[in-house]
Design a protein around this motif. Sequence first.
Motif, PDB file in Angstrom:
ATOM      1  N   VAL A  31       0.832  -1.199   0.000  1.00  0.00           N
ATOM      2  CA  VAL A  31       0.000   0.000   0.000  1.00  0.00           C
ATOM      3  C   VAL A  31       0.867   1.249   0.000  1.00  0.00           C
ATOM      4  O   VAL A  31       0.625   2.203  -0.751  1.00  0.00           O
ATOM      5  N   VAL A  43      -2.553  -4.705  -0.733  1.00  0.00           N
ATOM      6  CA  VAL A  43      -3.570  -3.994  -1.508  1.00  0.00           C
ATOM      7  C   VAL A  43      -4.862  -4.797  -1.568  1.00  0.00           C
ATOM      8  O   VAL A  43      -5.963  -4.260  -1.392  1.00  0.00           O
ATOM      9  N   GLN A  44      -4.745  -6.097  -1.789  1.00  0.00           N
ATOM     10  CA  GLN A  44      -5.929  -6.951  -1.871  1.00  0.00           C
ATOM     11  C   GLN A  44      -6.632  -7.040  -0.523  1.00  0.00           C
ATOM     12  O   GLN A  44      -7.870  -7.028  -0.452  1.00  0.00           O
ATOM     13  N   ASN A  45      -5.855  -7.128   0.556  1.00  0.00           N
ATOM     14  CA  ASN A  45      -6.467  -7.173   1.893  1.00  0.00           C
ATOM     15  C   ASN A  45      -7.140  -5.853   2.250  1.00  0.00           C
ATOM     16  O   ASN A  45      -8.189  -5.836   2.888  1.00  0.00           O
ATOM     17  N   LEU A  46      -6.554  -4.739   1.833  1.00  0.00           N
ATOM     18  CA  LEU A  46      -7.166  -3.438   2.087  1.00  0.00           C
ATOM     19  C   LEU A  46      -8.497  -3.314   1.353  1.00  0.00           C
ATOM     20  O   LEU A  46      -9.502  -2.864   1.925  1.00  0.00           O
ATOM     21  N   LYS A  47      -8.534  -3.737   0.095  1.00  0.00           N
ATOM     22  CA  LYS A  47      -9.775  -3.700  -0.674  1.00  0.00           C
ATOM     23  C   LYS A  47     -10.842  -4.581  -0.027  1.00  0.00           C
ATOM     24  O   LYS A  47     -12.010  -4.176   0.113  1.00  0.00           O
ATOM     25  N   ALA A  48     -10.433  -5.779   0.427  1.00  0.00           N
ATOM     26  CA  ALA A  48     -11.378  -6.697   1.070  1.00  0.00           C
ATOM     27  C   ALA A  48     -11.874  -6.131   2.399  1.00  0.00           C
ATOM     28  O   ALA A  48     -13.047  -6.287   2.757  1.00  0.00           O
ATOM     29  N   ALA A  89      -8.789 -10.607   2.849  1.00  0.00           N
ATOM     30  CA  ALA A  89      -9.015 -11.309   1.588  1.00  0.00           C
ATOM     31  C   ALA A  89      -9.198 -12.790   1.882  1.00  0.00           C
ATOM     32  O   ALA A  89      -8.692 -13.309   2.880  1.00  0.00           O
ATOM     33  N   ALA A 115      -8.332   2.723   7.348  1.00  0.00           N
ATOM     34  CA  ALA A 115      -9.536   2.534   6.535  1.00  0.00           C
ATOM     35  C   ALA A 115     -10.743   2.236   7.419  1.00  0.00           C
ATOM     36  O   ALA A 115     -11.838   2.766   7.193  1.00  0.00           O
ATOM     37  N   ARG A 167     -12.301  -2.996   3.163  1.00  0.00           N
ATOM     38  CA  ARG A 167     -13.306  -1.961   2.881  1.00  0.00           C
ATOM     39  C   ARG A 167     -14.649  -2.590   2.520  1.00  0.00           C
ATOM     40  O   ARG A 167     -15.707  -2.081   2.926  1.00  0.00           O
ATOM     41  N   THR A 168     -14.607  -3.695   1.811  1.00  0.00           N
ATOM     42  CA  THR A 168     -15.851  -4.391   1.468  1.00  0.00           C
ATOM     43  C   THR A 168     -16.524  -4.922   2.735  1.00  0.00           C
ATOM     44  O   THR A 168     -17.749  -4.791   2.913  1.00  0.00           O
TER      45      THR A 168
END
Length: 789
Positions: A98, A288-293, A280, A328, A295-296
């Motif tokens: 990130v 990055v993938q864990n951050l996106k997950a 994730a 986040a 937020r979801t």
Amino acid sequence: MTLALKYTSCLMATCLMLTGCQDNQDHRTDLQRSAGNWQKTGYGQVLHITMNRILSYQYNSYGCIQVSAQPHHEANAALSSIDILDSNRLRIQRQGDVYPSQYTHNDALPSQCATPIKISKSASPHAVFDYFWHTFNDYYAFFAVKDLDWQAQYQQYRAQVTETMTDEALFTLLSDMVAPLQDMHVTISSAQQEYFSHKPTPILSAIQQDAALQRLQGKPGDVNALFEDYQIQSQQVSKQYLLTESIKIHPQKSDNATALWGKTASNVGVLVLNNLDSYATHDDADEVQNLKAARTVMDNVMADLQDTDAIIIDIRHNTGGDDAIALAVANYFSDQDVLAFNKRAINTAGRGIPVRQQLKAKQTAYTRPVYLLTSQLTVSAAEVFTMAMDQLPHVALVGEETAGSLSDALRFTLPNGWQISLSNEVYRNAQGDMFEHTGLTPDHLVPAFSKYDLKMRRFETYDFVLNKLDKTPFPTMDIDDFERQVTALQTQGNIPSIAIAVLAKGKPIYSQGFSIEPERTVNTNSPFDVTGLDSVLIGDAMHNASIDGMLQLGQPLAHILPFELDSPIEHITAAQLLTGKSGIVDDQSLLPCINEPAHPLCPDMFTSPDALLEAYLHKEGALYHEGNFSSHYGIDAGNTEIFSRLGITLAGSLFSQTHQAPLSQLTQRYVFEPLNMHSTHWSDASGQTHHRLISTANDISNLLSKQSSEISSEHVPHPHYFWHHDNHKFYHLSHGTGPTSLLFTDRFNQVGYVLLTDTYAKTDEVKAVYNQLETLLFRLTLQLPKQQH
């Protein structure tokens, strides 16, 4: 013709050469344009970028290790971007990270990197030690905060290093050297061992004790597995507070979820976050993938909890993760721009590039009351989350101070290949405050963990918040309802007699006797066999004798006992016996011999407890062997409480030897008479520990009252010798096969109870009845003071 062709070819070549000379474009790649030496000050990292390779080094003032060498095409595949910000600064963004890494330009590599150390399993112990010490000396940021003289550590431990020492001995030496730091980001790992430094905390102490007990039983005693088990148990208790239809977890169908949320019947949201990195669903996910997950997940959480009256966020067991995820999550509660934190590497090696992070105003932010639950195990990114949330006016912190380990873990490789980490960064909040070592202090100090709470299927922190919101966590129970339920359980378990006394702030507030035998009336003055509680009274007598100056608890036992004590722990003291740190381990088959030397299973030679002790603890004794001591099982007695009946018996023998008086007289002098326990006595005037102890619920409640008054009036709390210590709770279940009794005191709520019965809980069915009875009494003990207020 041939000449013409040659002329034409030469003309064309000349033209091409001229064309090339007129091309002013830079065809170098970003890496080639970055050629040079780039240092990450304060981190011990340096890159040497050539026109075709990147060499990466870790270094300290002692030496340098090359950790990688990559051709440009491999490096480019791992990088998202490379930017030269100016002639002196390089920013590298790695794939999946990130945040970027920033470096400053150096004219040359550190001189020690000209001849880097080669990693080898056979590296000299002296070289490993020196590299280790200098790494901490150069990059560890908090020696002053921890009040540790690192140079003195060098003098003490360097002299113990030898070229012939084993890997295990070297690992132990390095671990001992950094142990005083009590920093959860200080770790050492080899192929065989792992070590991390930490403060003593209630949950880690419980895990260490459980691991020790498992090892005594021949089980692995895996602390990681035990911690996971506690997390699973905690999640089950969290679910007890929530409406079943509202419960959701992530990942779905996980026993040990990253996140759990739902609503209570009184419309309070609960969000449990156990980490800030694994969101994730695939194991190899990057940041990055864990951050996106994450937020979801948070979008789903807030959609479910947006209409609640308040939210409890539980991060008591959150082991950290990524700052980006911490920020986040915090952003969902911020309706304004807020400075979350500043951080910077600050150590002997220099000062790194400052980093500043903010929460951004979110239009849909949740701004109703939020209660953030923390504990002494709330660590790393979870503390960063706490620091950010603490800036928001509608957030209150509840629980215990956090771990005080905020810095990212800076990792190094030692010359023998072992991996270590340390803290090199200083985090500060918007007000400039630093929380390393001290941790963040809650607005409301409430015990955050106890094994007893898990057993009772409740949490002190949850109950505190719900009561503060005037949302009672459990149905209110009146005295009549309580007594009906006790009578029903008494009949179900076929328990002839029960006596109960409840105390609040050291004063009796309820007492009652119960009998299922029509011809017998039972009250709190009725006599009960409480031999199973004898150790509590012996411990209190020894405590009082020490206060009166009649017993030196720190004095070695060697010259007092009538036999020589051969223990792996040199110079065992009474204090170690009283606190369960003597290292003595029971042989369960011999326990009947303590109370009944004439028991059929006991050899004729053991005519008294003292004879049994000598046979067990003297190297010439018939029962002596290494398995009689915790060190045989790899257990450090100094850090783990293991109460043994033989240790308690030894304490009683010591007490009698020093005073040249039987225990009956000593307990009478130091406990029964001062506390007006007139109905308490040993059934045999000789006062040996194998005779029955008789008392009443009222007499035993006098003991609890006295201990409560000491807690409130003394700077040093009552030690509760031979009680089970469980954060702010202390309890003692009767030992042996005599009648089952239980003593309980809660220092935080200032309550306690006495439960005496005349039956041994032998079968699983009767044990289940006793557990229900205990839960019922515990709930009454918590509720009654509020009802009488």
